[in-house]
Structures are given as structure tokens and as C-alpha cells.
Design an enzyme around this catalytic site. Structure first.
Site, PDB file in Angstrom:
ATOM      1  N   GLY A 183       1.376   5.647  24.963  1.00 20.20           N
ATOM      2  CA  GLY A 183       1.463   6.607  23.873  1.00 20.20           C
ATOM      3  C   GLY A 183       0.461   7.722  24.065  1.00 20.20           C
ATOM      4  O   GLY A 183      -0.047   7.947  25.165  1.00 20.20           O
ATOM      5  N   CYS A 184       0.166   8.397  23.002  1.00 19.67           N
ATOM      6  CA  CYS A 184      -0.797   9.495  23.049  1.00 19.67           C
ATOM      7  C   CYS A 184      -2.149   8.970  23.516  1.00 19.67           C
ATOM      8  O   CYS A 184      -2.695   8.034  22.942  1.00 19.67           O
ATOM      9  CB  CYS A 184      -0.925  10.117  21.663  1.00 19.67           C
ATOM     10  N   PHE A 185      -2.694   9.569  24.546  1.00 16.86           N
ATOM     11  CA  PHE A 185      -3.936   9.058  25.116  1.00 16.86           C
ATOM     12  C   PHE A 185      -5.128   9.170  24.190  1.00 16.86           C
ATOM     13  O   PHE A 185      -6.124   8.470  24.360  1.00 16.86           O
ATOM     14  CB  PHE A 185      -4.235   9.637  26.490  1.00 16.86           C
ATOM     15  N   TRP A 186      -5.066   9.998  23.171  1.00 15.74           N
ATOM     16  CA  TRP A 186      -6.184  10.103  22.230  1.00 15.74           C
ATOM     17  C   TRP A 186      -6.461   8.760  21.556  1.00 15.74           C
ATOM     18  O   TRP A 186      -7.586   8.307  21.472  1.00 15.74           O
ATOM     19  CB  TRP A 186      -5.901  11.128  21.152  1.00 15.74           C
TER      20      TRP A 186
END
Length: 161
Positions: A11-14
Site C-alpha cells: 500500500g501507500c509507503f507512508w
């Protein structure tokens, strides 16, 4: 201290970085891109699906204090491995669930966990891929939630192990 590395995409790496950085004995992490064909990709190129890269997190950890297996377990606890080419509100191949293993021992550990989850009835579409070049993302992506004070959509789910 024995520093080892692991690379995860889910998913979003953040959010992945946010959760991994809070794991015991993780020393540092870097968000970036891997698994594709382009050298030195940019966020805009990855987002446009022209590179084949996934948003990923390179995790450095103290192997004398924690294990790759523990990080793999955390990886599966912070996302839905049944979802293909996306996580939650983030849809696209750059958000796929993938473990980029750095050696055969990591591959074997990841395979064992995937097998265990499947035996327990969980659907797992996570890819296992030999690690390739990891390209750090732009500075504004690094430690995004620490900079903004926001909260990721990925959270620790019910333990599956």
C-alpha cells in the site's frame, strides 16, 4: 549490533513506514520504489504506472534483537494480503502486496508465513520476488506522518499467528 535489511510493499509507503518504524529494534527505514524496470524513478512516474515499481519500504533492523520473521508478521498484520493491486483507498499496481527478499533465508521465512496463513483460511495474494535495486523516494515522502502529524489508514489488525 547486527544490522540486516528487509523490503516490504503493501500500500501507500507512508503508512508502512510509520508502522515499521514503531517495531522493536527497527533502526531506520526509507520509503522508495522497487520491483520495476526504470532507473531513478520519480513519484510521478510510479504513480502513472509507467515503471512497474511498487511503493516499498526498506527496513534496517538489529538482527540480534528482532527477527525477519517478526517483521514479516508485522507486514501481514498492517495490511490486507488478499487485496490485489491496492490497499484500502489506494488502488493501482504500485500499491501491491509484495515481499522483496534479499536472500534464500528471507524467502523461506516469508513462504512459511504465507503457508501458515493459508492453512488458517486466509487468502494471501502477496507476491514473493527477489529484491532488485531500491530507489529512495523524494525527501518529502520520507517519514511523512511524522512530518505532518497525520495517521495512516493501515493499523495493526487482529493477530493472525
Amino acid at each position: 549490533m547486527k544490522i540486516e535489511k528487509a523490503i516490504f510493499a503493501c500500500g501507500c509507503f507512508w503508512g508502512v513506514q510509520h508502522q515499521m518504524e514503531r517495531a522493536k529494534r527497527v533502526i531506520r527505514s526509507t520509503v522508495g520504489y522497487t520491483g520495476g524496470k526504470e532507473q531513478h524513478p520519480t513519484y510521478q512516474e510510479v504513480k502513472a504506472h509507467t515503471t512497474g515499481h511498487a511503493e516499498a519500504v526498506l527496513v534496517e533492523y538489529d538482527a540480534e534483537q528482532t527477527t525477519y520473521k517478526e517483521l514479516c508478521k508485522l507486514f501481514f498484520e498492517i495490511h490486507d494480503p488478499a487485496q490485489t493491486d491496492g490497499q484500502g483507498p489506494d488502488i493501482g499496481p504500485q500499491y501491491r502486496s509484495e515481499i522483496f527478499y534479499l536472500n534464500e533465508a528471507q524467502k523461506a521465512e516469508a513462504e512459511a508465513i504465507i503457508q501458515l496463513l493459508r492453512e488458517k483460511g486466509y487468502e494471501v495474494n502477496t507476491r514473493l520476488t527477489p529484491a532488485s535495486e531500491f530507489w529512495p523516494a523524494e525527501d518529502y515522502h520520507q517519514h511523512y506522518y511524522d512530518k505532518t502529524g497525520g495517521e495512516p489508514y493501515c493499523h495493526i489488525r487482529v493477530k493472525k499467528f
